[in-house]
Design an enzyme around this catalytic site. Sequence first.
Site, PDB file in Angstrom:
ATOM      1  N   GLU A   1      47.453  47.718  41.229  1.00 28.95           N
ATOM      2  CA  GLU A   1      47.538  48.134  39.798  1.00 28.95           C
ATOM      3  C   GLU A   1      45.606  49.048  38.909  1.00 28.95           C
ATOM      4  O   GLU A   1      45.338  48.406  38.206  1.00 28.95           O
ATOM      5  CB  GLU A   1      48.126  47.605  38.984  1.00 28.95           C
ATOM      6  CG  GLU A   1      48.823  46.699  39.403  1.00 28.95           C
ATOM      7  CD  GLU A   1      50.070  46.182  38.733  1.00 28.95           C
ATOM      8  OE1 GLU A   1      49.539  44.958  38.186  1.00 28.95           O
ATOM      9  OE2 GLU A   1      51.780  45.935  38.802  1.00 28.95           O
TER      10      GLU A   1
ATOM     11  N   GLU B   1      55.612  46.356  45.387  1.00 25.16           N
ATOM     12  CA  GLU B   1      55.898  45.274  44.173  1.00 25.16           C
ATOM     13  C   GLU B   1      57.022  45.779  43.270  1.00 25.16           C
ATOM     14  O   GLU B   1      57.431  46.763  43.122  1.00 25.16           O
ATOM     15  CB  GLU B   1      55.283  45.228  43.626  1.00 25.16           C
ATOM     16  CG  GLU B   1      53.639  44.297  43.747  1.00 25.16           C
ATOM     17  CD  GLU B   1      52.720  43.409  42.799  1.00 25.16           C
ATOM     18  OE1 GLU B   1      52.697  43.341  41.279  1.00 25.16           O
ATOM     19  OE2 GLU B   1      51.346  43.952  42.632  1.00 25.16           O
TER      20      GLU B   1
END
Length: 486
Positions: free
Chosen positions: A192, A385
């Site tokens: 991220e 994810e």
Amino acid sequence: MYSKNVPSGFPKNFLWGGATAANQVEGAWNIDGKGISTAEVVKRATNRKDFTLNEVTKQSLEEALEDTSTTTYPKRRGIDFYHHYEEDIKLFSEMGFKAYRLSIAWTRIFPNGDENEPNEKGLLFYDRVFETCKKYGIEPVVTISHYEMPLGLTLKSNGWESRETIDEFTKFTKVLFERYKGQVKYWLTFNEINAAVWGFNGTGALDEGLPVTQKMQLRYQALHHQFIASALAVLQCHEIDPEARIGSMLARMQTYPKTPAPGDVRAAQLQDQLNLFFTDVQVRGEYPRYMNRYFRDNGIELEFATSDEETLKQGKVDFLSFSYYMSTVTSDDEDITKATGNFALGEANPYLKSSEWGWQIDPIGLRITLNELWDRYQIPLFVVENGLGAVDELTADKKIHDDYRIDYLRKHIVEMKESIKDGVELMGYTTWGPIDLVSASTSEMSKRYGFIYVDQDDDGNGSLEKIRKDSFYWFKDVIASNGEKL
Ligand code: BG6
């Protein structure tokens, strides 16, 4: 290209599996030469909806260094994967995992970040983990930096604020590519990467007390250093192991306009650009023009070294991976009702239900995002994810009936399949937290994502016994049928 062939479902070699991060599972924070990481000085939240992962100050850091508690700092404890990895990976194999996404704790390899030689004991641990994966025919997908770095580098030069951190990182990545050549085929650079603009958790840099403009200046500069470090890692990886593939990783937040009013549509477009900026740099190899205006309007001036533009151009990623939990809504109206989510906050969407933590559940948004990313970049995509954090109840006969989790995952898999029919090239799907682990945002244990229940509470009490939830058997069937039996 026109073709009458529309795929009917998931490709044959689809990478089904699960994803974890070292600082949320490994524990063993101070043994076998490991140094302390930035994640291990983050306190557990007292309130379920309060994020603590960016709340690190000079004072809280000093307190953390004095305190050896793993209850106050649960990421020091994880679920003790360090000592249980064989049993845990065996359970993954029982579900038929094709891939296991995990991250490497930088502090196991370079405890302070600035040593000349790596810590052999740390390298040996990952040797054993990869051997275990191999034994079960599971492909490791490795995140090089997942929300942690050696605290030594924060203390020495304020983490990614310093350009010198790039050199420490490339020293680390070189060791990894050389050591695990042939063992690891898929690498991700920064988890991220957009987390850098939210503060300490992404940058490892203290920025308390700074005025907003200076804070953002620091974070975007730190991010720039990560972009360069990531591009250099891509180049190293390609040179050291030409068979390996290396990707970027984004917290993807699909943004909808609150209404069809053009002002709202434009607000959503800008929001979406600000989310895709990160992958624009990593996939296309240059800063997009719309950011020039954003930087100017926000008083941000980035320092580029002379070679940076060329490095970004050369170090483009091979594939794009992302996390997807929710979508968000925006408008040009100031007076809004906020929703919560993994970091980016937007407006509440009246058409969606939320998880107990207020994250808005939107499976169709995943299809929209997959189409958008594919249209924009035309490189393979990987959902690394996705999952539902929920409170699970253990019945007297030791069962967990998590039909809510099955429902969440099923609906997202249906939409992935639709997007494949739409023409999207999707490599795999690793659900978040296949085994219960410590939450990133709040450090709770009771926010559970797993197919596998772990007997441990928020204070760290419990036997660590593993129990297969209903979703365990369901996901096993999903994988065995390659996504046909949902
Ligand atoms: C992602 C992170 O943002 O969300 C993971 O990459 C994290 O590390 C996951 O665990 C879920 O968030 P949380 O706060 O529920 O653990």
